[in-house]
Scaffold this active site. Sequence first.
Site, short mmCIF file in Angstrom:
data_model
loop_
_atom_site.label_atom_id
_atom_site.label_comp_id
_atom_site.label_asym_id
_atom_site.label_seq_id
_atom_site.Cartn_x
_atom_site.Cartn_y
_atom_site.Cartn_z
N ALA A 62 17.85 65.17 7.84
CA ALA A 62 17.65 65.93 9.08
C ALA A 62 16.57 66.97 8.88
O ALA A 62 16.23 67.33 7.75
CB ALA A 62 18.95 66.64 9.47
N THR A 75 27.43 69.35 12.36
CA THR A 75 27.25 70.74 11.95
C THR A 75 28.05 71.71 12.82
O THR A 75 28.29 71.45 14.00
CB THR A 75 25.75 71.14 12.04
N TYR A 88 9.77 67.45 16.88
CA TYR A 88 9.99 66.81 15.58
C TYR A 88 11.47 66.82 15.22
O TYR A 88 12.03 65.82 14.75
CB TYR A 88 9.18 67.52 14.50
N GLU A 94 26.94 74.33 13.92
CA GLU A 94 26.02 74.89 14.92
C GLU A 94 26.25 74.25 16.30
O GLU A 94 25.81 74.79 17.31
CB GLU A 94 24.57 74.68 14.49
N TYR A 153 17.86 72.56 17.09
CA TYR A 153 18.56 71.87 16.01
C TYR A 153 19.95 71.45 16.43
O TYR A 153 20.35 70.29 16.29
CB TYR A 153 18.64 72.77 14.77
N LYS A 166 21.53 67.67 17.11
CA LYS A 166 22.70 67.22 16.38
C LYS A 166 23.85 66.83 17.32
O LYS A 166 24.70 66.01 16.98
CB LYS A 166 23.17 68.31 15.42
#
Length: 360
Positions: free
Chosen positions: A88, A133, A101, A135, A157, A161
Amino acid sequence: MKFKKALITGITGQDGSYLAEFLLKKNYFVHGIKRKSSSLNSARIDHIYESNKYQNKFFLHYGDLVDPNSLVEIIRKVRPDEVYNLAAQSHVGVSFQLPNYTSSVNSLGTLNLLQAIKDTGMSNKTKFYQASTSELFGEIQESKQSEKTKFYPKSPYATSKLFAYWITKNYRESYNMFASNGILFNHESPRRGETFVTRKITIGISKIIYGLENCLLLGNIYSLRDWGHAKEYVEMCWKVLQYKKPDDFVIATEKQYNVKFFINQCFKYLGIEIKWSGKGVKEQAKIIKFDNLKFPKLKKNMVVIRISKKYFRPNEVENLIGNASKAKRLLKWKPRININHLIKEMMDSDLENTRKSTLK
C-alpha cells in the site's frame, strides 16, 4: 506432507518482512512481489533472501499491483494457498499530497489482485487476506471501535482503504472466495518506516543523543492511538486465514496513549528528564536532567521537541482505540508486548543504528 505456499505483496515492508519470517518458520514456501522499477530498500528481507536455510523456500517475483497482467502471471505461476495483500501507499500525510497514486495502489491494486485470483481459476483454492486499517474509523462513532462500528474515513489513504475493504467483502459474497479483512490498529517496531511518527521520534531522539540533530519537529502530539507490536500482528494476519470461514477482524491492544506519552516514555527509558512548556504550536520540551558522562552531547535547558504546523494533517484523526473482543474470542488473540517494551526495542535499535552511522 504438503507444504503451503503463500504470496505476500509488500514483502519489503515492516509487516511483510515479519510475516515472511513467521511463515517460513511454519514451513511455508514464501513468495513475495517486488516492484521492478522501484528503488525500495530491501534491507528488511535481505537476511532471508541471502540465507542458505531458505534458499529453496523464499522467492521474489517482479510485479506491481497496478499492473493486472503481472499479477495474473504470478498467481498462475505460484498457485498460492494464501495471498496476503500488505502492499500500500500507507502514509496518511502523503496521501493528501498524492491522492491519485494512493487510490490507484490501495483501491485498484486490491481489486486487481482479487480479480487475478478469480481469472486464474484459483477462487476455490486461494485464501485472501486484505490489510485494512483503523484509519477507516476516522471520526469515531463509538468509544471503542469494533467490526460493527460505522466507518468515517478522514484522509485519501483511509478512503482508498475503505474501497479495498468493501471490494474484499464483495468478492467473498459474489464469488464465494475465502477473502478476509484484518482491521489492524497501529502496530510498530524497529522496522517501521522512518516517516511514521513513532519511528520519527525514536530516530530523532537518537540523533539528538549523538549530536547529529538539535531538535525534533512534530505535529499533533495529542492524537490518541492504540499501539501494538507488528511481530504479534502479523501472526494474527495468519490466524485470520486459518479460521474456519472468511470473516473480518479488528486486531488491537485495547490500550490507548497519545504521542506526547510516547515521547515522554522514550526519554524516561534513557534516564533523561524533560519539561514541557507553552501551548499549541508554541509548545516545546527541554532537557532539565541527564547523565553528563553518558550523554556528553546534551546540554541542560536544550530544547529537543518543537511543534510545527507543517506536520499537522489537513484533517486530523484524534482518537482511535480498538475493541478486539471478537478476535480474542474466536482467534485467541492476546497481545503480549506492552508499550514500554516496544519503546525499549525501538530506542535500542535506533540508538545502535545511529551509533554505527557516526563511525562511517
